[in-house]
Design an enzyme around this catalytic site. Structure first.
Site, PDB file in Angstrom:
ATOM      1  N   HIS A 144     -41.093  12.378   0.711  1.00 40.33           N
ATOM      2  CA  HIS A 144     -40.674  11.079  -0.196  1.00 40.33           C
ATOM      3  C   HIS A 144     -39.176  10.835   0.650  1.00 40.33           C
ATOM      4  O   HIS A 144     -38.982   9.488   0.181  1.00 40.33           O
ATOM      5  CB  HIS A 144     -40.843  10.755  -1.137  1.00 40.33           C
ATOM      6  CG  HIS A 144     -42.928  10.701  -2.030  1.00 40.33           C
ATOM      7  ND1 HIS A 144     -43.181   9.431  -1.366  1.00 40.33           N
ATOM      8  CD2 HIS A 144     -42.871  12.037  -2.009  1.00 40.33           C
ATOM      9  CE1 HIS A 144     -44.372  10.240  -2.247  1.00 40.33           C
ATOM     10  NE2 HIS A 144     -44.288  11.332  -2.205  1.00 40.33           N
ATOM     11  N   LYS A 151     -47.142  -4.797  -0.769  1.00 38.47           N
ATOM     12  CA  LYS A 151     -48.594  -5.924  -2.095  1.00 38.47           C
ATOM     13  C   LYS A 151     -47.383  -7.138  -1.687  1.00 38.47           C
ATOM     14  O   LYS A 151     -48.443  -8.012  -1.789  1.00 38.47           O
ATOM     15  CB  LYS A 151     -47.028  -4.997  -3.499  1.00 38.47           C
ATOM     16  CG  LYS A 151     -47.588  -4.275  -3.765  1.00 38.47           C
ATOM     17  CD  LYS A 151     -46.507  -3.716  -4.523  1.00 38.47           C
ATOM     18  CE  LYS A 151     -46.771  -1.433  -5.041  1.00 38.47           C
ATOM     19  NZ  LYS A 151     -45.767  -0.881  -5.510  1.00 38.47           N
ATOM     20  N   LYS A 198     -31.159   0.588   0.119  1.00 37.16           N
ATOM     21  CA  LYS A 198     -31.688  -0.563   0.277  1.00 37.16           C
ATOM     22  C   LYS A 198     -31.248  -1.841   0.127  1.00 37.16           C
ATOM     23  O   LYS A 198     -31.851  -3.401   0.364  1.00 37.16           O
ATOM     24  CB  LYS A 198     -32.710  -1.024  -0.927  1.00 37.16           C
ATOM     25  CG  LYS A 198     -33.433   0.249  -1.743  1.00 37.16           C
ATOM     26  CD  LYS A 198     -33.870   0.166  -2.613  1.00 37.16           C
ATOM     27  CE  LYS A 198     -34.810   1.751  -2.238  1.00 37.16           C
ATOM     28  NZ  LYS A 198     -36.209   1.408  -2.095  1.00 37.16           N
ATOM     29  N   THR A 258     -43.274   0.735  -0.867  1.00 32.73           N
ATOM     30  CA  THR A 258     -44.329   0.195  -0.644  1.00 32.73           C
ATOM     31  C   THR A 258     -44.745  -1.165  -1.706  1.00 32.73           C
ATOM     32  O   THR A 258     -45.880  -2.299  -1.767  1.00 32.73           O
ATOM     33  CB  THR A 258     -45.316   1.290  -1.875  1.00 32.73           C
ATOM     34  OG1 THR A 258     -44.636   1.257  -3.007  1.00 32.73           O
ATOM     35  CG2 THR A 258     -45.748   2.167  -0.941  1.00 32.73           C
ATOM     36  N   LYS A 317     -37.217  -4.115  -6.454  1.00 38.42           N
ATOM     37  CA  LYS A 317     -36.984  -2.366  -6.064  1.00 38.42           C
ATOM     38  C   LYS A 317     -35.911  -1.972  -6.888  1.00 38.42           C
ATOM     39  O   LYS A 317     -34.878  -2.783  -7.641  1.00 38.42           O
ATOM     40  CB  LYS A 317     -36.979  -2.117  -4.809  1.00 38.42           C
ATOM     41  CG  LYS A 317     -35.362  -3.235  -4.203  1.00 38.42           C
ATOM     42  CD  LYS A 317     -36.179  -2.767  -2.400  1.00 38.42           C
ATOM     43  CE  LYS A 317     -36.910  -3.597  -1.258  1.00 38.42           C
ATOM     44  NZ  LYS A 317     -38.346  -2.999  -1.128  1.00 38.42           N
ATOM     45  N   ARG A 318     -36.044  -0.855  -7.421  1.00 35.25           N
ATOM     46  CA  ARG A 318     -35.269  -0.258  -7.214  1.00 35.25           C
ATOM     47  C   ARG A 318     -33.434  -0.485  -6.845  1.00 35.25           C
ATOM     48  O   ARG A 318     -32.978  -1.020  -5.916  1.00 35.25           O
ATOM     49  CB  ARG A 318     -35.102   1.414  -7.066  1.00 35.25           C
ATOM     50  CG  ARG A 318     -36.193   1.922  -8.715  1.00 35.25           C
ATOM     51  CD  ARG A 318     -35.081   1.454 -10.003  1.00 35.25           C
ATOM     52  NE  ARG A 318     -34.328   2.871 -10.164  1.00 35.25           N
ATOM     53  CZ  ARG A 318     -34.152   4.147 -11.407  1.00 35.25           C
ATOM     54  NH1 ARG A 318     -35.363   4.279 -12.067  1.00 35.25           N
ATOM     55  NH2 ARG A 318     -33.043   4.903 -11.035  1.00 35.25           N
TER      56      ARG A 318
HETATM   57  C1  26V Z   1     -35.696  11.702  -6.186  1.00 32.88           C
HETATM   58  C2  26V Z   1     -35.374  11.979  -7.594  1.00 32.88           C
HETATM   59  C3  26V Z   1     -34.127  13.765  -7.313  1.00 32.88           C
HETATM   60  C4  26V Z   1     -33.483  13.833  -8.471  1.00 32.88           C
HETATM   61  C5  26V Z   1     -33.012  13.446  -9.433  1.00 32.88           C
HETATM   62  C6  26V Z   1     -34.606  12.093  -9.800  1.00 32.88           C
HETATM   63  C7  26V Z   1     -35.066  11.860  -8.356  1.00 32.88           C
HETATM   64  C8  26V Z   1     -36.512  10.881  -9.094  1.00 32.88           C
HETATM   65  C9  26V Z   1     -37.166  10.783  -7.934  1.00 32.88           C
HETATM   66  C10 26V Z   1     -36.327  11.549  -6.865  1.00 32.88           C
HETATM   67  C11 26V Z   1     -37.568  10.798  -5.180  1.00 32.88           C
HETATM   68  C12 26V Z   1     -36.761  10.068  -4.583  1.00 32.88           C
HETATM   69  C13 26V Z   1     -37.737  10.133  -3.251  1.00 32.88           C
HETATM   70  C14 26V Z   1     -38.325   8.852  -3.735  1.00 32.88           C
HETATM   71  O1  26V Z   1     -39.271   7.350  -4.841  1.00 32.88           O
HETATM   72  N1  26V Z   1     -39.303   8.321  -2.648  1.00 32.88           N
HETATM   73  C15 26V Z   1     -39.733   7.005  -1.745  1.00 32.88           C
HETATM   74  O2  26V Z   1     -40.421   7.146  -2.168  1.00 32.88           O
HETATM   75  C16 26V Z   1     -41.854   5.684  -1.761  1.00 32.88           C
HETATM   76  C17 26V Z   1     -43.482   6.501  -2.267  1.00 32.88           C
HETATM   77  O3  26V Z   1     -43.610   7.948  -0.669  1.00 32.88           O
HETATM   78  C18 26V Z   1     -41.371   5.557  -0.042  1.00 32.88           C
HETATM   79  O4  26V Z   1     -41.924   4.313  -0.447  1.00 32.88           O
HETATM   80  C19 26V Z   1     -40.175   4.981  -0.522  1.00 32.88           C
HETATM   81  O5  26V Z   1     -39.770   4.381   0.925  1.00 32.88           O
HETATM   82  C20 26V Z   1     -39.245   5.973  -0.775  1.00 32.88           C
HETATM   83  O6  26V Z   1     -37.825   5.861  -1.298  1.00 32.88           O
END
Ligand code: 26V
Length: 833
Positions: A380, A683, A577, A679, A571-572
């Site tokens: 992701h 929406k 971003k 995503t 968004k976050r």
């Molecule tokens: C990464 C990490 C790294 C370690 C600390 C905790 C933590 C928690 C979550 C994440 C995930 C980051 C990746 C993420 O959320 N990617 C997003 O995924 C979406 C669904 O595929 C996508 O639409 C977004 O563009 C993408 O940033």
């Protein structure tokens, strides 16, 4: 439990068949309403323990949810009870579900029945819905995607179980203290969770630490066995996920951590009352709280414990089910497909190997065959700081047996390279599962990649970048492994539930089948210039904008004008971003309006929302800047009626459901190449907001679907970003070339928005002038141009609404049903009815 349909049940089935989107005014049959009313009253009395007179909104919610849960169980038991040929297991550390009541009612076809039943009891459905806390067991896109996928799998009758953690505290509650983000714990379980079933019979022991012993099983055959120093129990809590029209029900199984011994009795009796429960506290800490970072690997031990805890429990559970149903674990890959949502469950690779080797006595070759034909991995993000790695030292201490297995997998993997004539150290270093460049660390992305049958990206661009950057060398070794699966969203939540007015319009225009076949939305193209239809579409938007204006006034005290253009970025908060680009454009617009106050400016309301990771200082400063700019702009009578700025606190799934249908413009402005998909972009476009965006993530595919004339694209593409980054003084050059940008930056840097602390925003402006990692300065001028084009477009309502309607009409492909069908066919190899 056996189930005999009662006559009451049959009556309800009749009512369900009659309930219709096209005729919300048509009363549900009296019997169905009376049945549900009695069911709710029964739950209120006998489960909640309240009378209607003493019940609070929250009690009514619990009673209603419990009554609907019974219907879900009925739907489940009325469904196919046969053992499915193959199940999908979706492993995700995050499920950002939001509220479940409207989902459940809608999918069961009981919205109007429930409304009427509650009305009979003098209770308003909307207030009951509002009393449900969000299940916020996720940070953002990745967690919300998992929730959309669960709903779509249930709607497509794909037999699936989602596995995750039942956090006591989900994503923190955000408040703004004079514009500074404050975090408070979120307490969604404080009054219980009416949707869940506790399953103590599904409890597994999860080990940590300890040592590995060896024993000779026969001549020359040695088995290793892990003796953990510590054991924590994982207890299953099941939430039913009901699909569209109640045809199929799946399970979301969330693990709660419990201690083996709730109390050390001898210690307690000896007077050490705190020490006696400290082991319990340590065990339970694992499922206590969701990690609130969404982009940087902090590398904390508790996080690794969470990852291993839920992965091991899930694998033990699915193996137990498989063996009970099929007898032999060797056929696991024929009957189970496991999807790893990012690398968070990547420890599944050595854990599945360990279970097969040690608990089921498979040979290494057989175990590796089963593992690599069962597991699949979704990536992701390609942002380097978000790619998980764990220090070898920590892994050896916490999971010694797994570290041995990883070493062995890696040794075989590197040997294989040698056989293909790849002996060069540089190549071996890039494909190795262990990164030796900054201390020794296990690369979880490499591990997941190597252990998976299929690896997927989440948009066409992102998948291409996976092949050409982070996974380039691994991809070359196995060119068919990486596939693209562009993300999607569930239309049941993001169109039908969030925007019933637009849904009704669509049903009236193109027929009821639009509820089952999103492709039917295309029929709306024929209405894009139909004056009567356009008028109703615009009225729908107006109503939602008025509702949002009330929320904004209620939560921020700011009055906004529903006739202005609502320009939304939710968004976050993350530098890539580029909320900061939007804020700087706001400042530049503020200056431009003040310079020419008599010009005919398009009135705009800029709406921001989103949480910053608690440790992400720069992101928190961006929130503060947005709030300080909001204060200055909103207090300035010279721009009144032209520009307003709002930062809505505590952004959540429920808030998104209120904001998105009210948006005219959707901001999707990440640095090209950095947003894997997005995503939210889908929406908004589905609900008819026009997008201003870069050629990043799924924006590119949205442009292909809605047509380039119906989206506002600006800025460098991914290749352009890479090229420009290589130029040494790109930021200085860009600022020199744009007096407007220079003036906006000067205004911020001068302390104009922070007179009590003039240097407050220097960390932001200095960074842009000297580093600008995300190329804000380079894209600014084109962003400004696009925004002024949007101002002009707003002054031609017929053309604006035409574009909006065409966006809605052409977004069907972005349904998560389409995504799930593609996964089912091309990754999981399961049949979809
Ligand atoms: C990464 C990490 C790294 C370690 C600390 C905790 C933590 C928690 C979550 C994440 C995930 C980051 C990746 C993420 O959320 N990617 C997003 O995924 C979406 C669904 O595929 C996508 O639409 C977004 O563009 C993408 O940033």
């Amino acid at each position: 439990m056996s189930h005999k349909p009662s006559s009451g049940h049959r009556r309800r089935q009749d009512a369900k068949a009659k309930e219709s989107w096209s005729a919300p005014a048509r009363a549900s049959t009296g019997d169905a309403v009376a049945d549900l009313r009695e069911a709710i009253l029964g739950k209120l009395a006998f489960v909640v323990g309240k009378t209607p007179a003493s019940a609070r909104e929250r009690d009514w919610f619990a009673a209603t949810a419990l009554a609907l849960r019974d219907r879900i169980v009925e739907a489940c038991m009325a469904g196919d009870q046969a053992i499915p040929n193959k199940r999908v297991y979706y492993l995700s550390l995050e499920f950002l579900i939001g509220r479940l009541l409207s989902d459940a009612m809608n999918n069961l076809g009981l919205v109007e029945t429930t409304r009427a039943a509650l009305r009979d009891l003098g209770v308003e459905l909307g207030t009951v819905e509002g009393a449900e806390p969000d299940a916020a067991l996720g940070n953002g896109g990745l967690g919300r995607l998992a929730a959309c996928f669960m709903e779509s799998m249930a709607s497509l009758s794909i037999p699936a179980i989602g596995y995750g953690i039942r956090y006591d505290h989900g994503l923190f509650r955000q408040s703004l203290d004079d514009g500074w983000q404050r975090e408070a714990p979120e307490t969604w379980l404080s009054e219980g969770n009416p949707w869940e079933f506790v399953r103590p019979e599904a409890t597994y022991a999860i080990g940590f630490g300890g040592s590995v012993t060896m024993s000779a099983v026969s001549e020359g055959v040695i088995r290793r066995h892990w003796q953990p120093a510590e054991t924590v129990l994982a207890v299953a809590h099941d939430v039913p996920v009901v699909g569209w029209r109640g045809r199929h029900v799946n399970t979301l199984r969330l693990w709660k951590a419990e201690a083996e011994a709730p109390i050390e009795l001898a210690q307690f009796n000896g007077g050490d009352h705190v020490g006696a429960v400290s082991g319990r506290a340590r065990a339970e800490a694992i499922s206590r709280v969701l990690y609130p970072s969404d982009s940087s690997t902090a590398g904390q031990e508790l996080r690794l414990r969470q990852e291993y805890f839920f992965t091991s429990a899930s694998l033990q559970d699915l193996i137990r089910r498989h063996v009970a149903e099929r007898g032999d674990v060797r056929s696991l890959h024929d009957h189970a497909a496991i999807q790893l949502n990012d690398t968070h469950p990547a420890i599944a690779v050595p854990e599945l190997m360990r279970l097969l080797l040690e608990e089921h006595q498979l040979t290494w070759e057989d175990a590796w065959h089963v593992t690599t034909n069962t597991l699949n991995y979704t990536n992701h993000t390609l942002l380097p700081e978000a790619l998980e790695t764990w220090p070898v030292e920590l892994m050896e201490r916490l999971l010694p047996r797994h570290m041995q297995i990883i070493y062995l997998i890696n040794w075989m993997h590197l040997e294989e390279q040698g056989k293909h004539g790849r002996h060069d150290a540089a190549h071996l270093a890039t494909v190795s599962l262990i990164d030796e460049s900054h201390g020794r660390r296990v690369r979880m992305g490499h591990l997941a990649f190597h252990g998976a049958r299929r690896v997927n990206g989440v948009s066409a661009l992102h998948t291409d970048l996976m092949r050409s950057t982070v996974f380039k060398d691994l991809h070359a070794l196995d060119p068919d492994k990486i596939v693209n699966k562009t993300n999607g969203i569930t239309f049941r939540r993001w169109l039908h539930n969030a925007n019933p007015e637009l849904t009704r319009l669509a049903v009236e225009a193109v027929g009821e089948r639009v509820l089952d076949e999103p492709e039917a939305l295309r029929g709306l193209e024929a209405f894009a210039e139909d004056t009567a239809f356009v008028k109703r579409y615009a009225a729908m938007r107006r109503a939602r904008k008025e509702a949002l204006a009330e929320i904004v006034a209620d939560r921020t005290g700011i009055d906004i004008d529903p006739s202005a253009l609502f320009d939304v970025q939710i968004k976050r908060i993350h530098e890539y971003k580029r909320q900061l680009l939007n804020v700087i454009e706001t400042v530049a617009l503020y200056q431009a309006i003040k310079a020419e106050p008599h010009k005919d400016w398009t009135p705009r309301v800029k709406i921001f929302g989103g949480k910053a990771a608690p440790s992400y200082a720069q992101a928190k400063l961006i929130i503060k800047l947005a709030c300080d700019v909001a204060k200055a702009v909103n207090d300035d009578p010279e721009v009144a009626g032209r520009l307003k700025v709002v930062f809505l606190p505590n952004y959540s799934v429920s808030l998104a459901e209120a904001i998105i249908p009210a948006a005219d413009l959707s901001e999707q402005i990440s640095t090209a190449g950095m947003e894997a998909s997005g995503t939210g972009n889908m929406k908004f476009a589905l609900n008819g907001a026009l997008t201003v965006g870069t050629l990043d993530g799924a924006n590119i595919e949205i442009r292909e679907h809605v047509g380039p004339e119906n989206i506002f694209i600006f800025g460098l593409d991914a290749a352009g970003v890479q090229a420009r980054m290589a130029e040494p003084s790109f930021a200085r050059d860009a600022i020199l070339a744009s007096p407007r940008l220079a003036a906006a930056l000067d205004m911020i840097a001068s302390g104009r928005f922070s007179p009590e602390e003039p240097n407050r925003f220097r960390p932001l402006t200095d960074d842009l002038r000297h580093r600008d990692q995300y190329l804000l300065t380079v894209d600014f001028e084109d962003y400004w141009r696009a925004q002024r084009e949007i101002d002009a477009a707003w002054t031609h309502p017929a053309a604006w609404w035409r574009r909006a309607i065409l966006n809605t009409a052409r977004m069907a492909w972005f349904s998560s049903d389409r995504s799930m069908r593609e996964y089912a066919q091309e990754i999981w190899r399961v049949r979809v009815a």
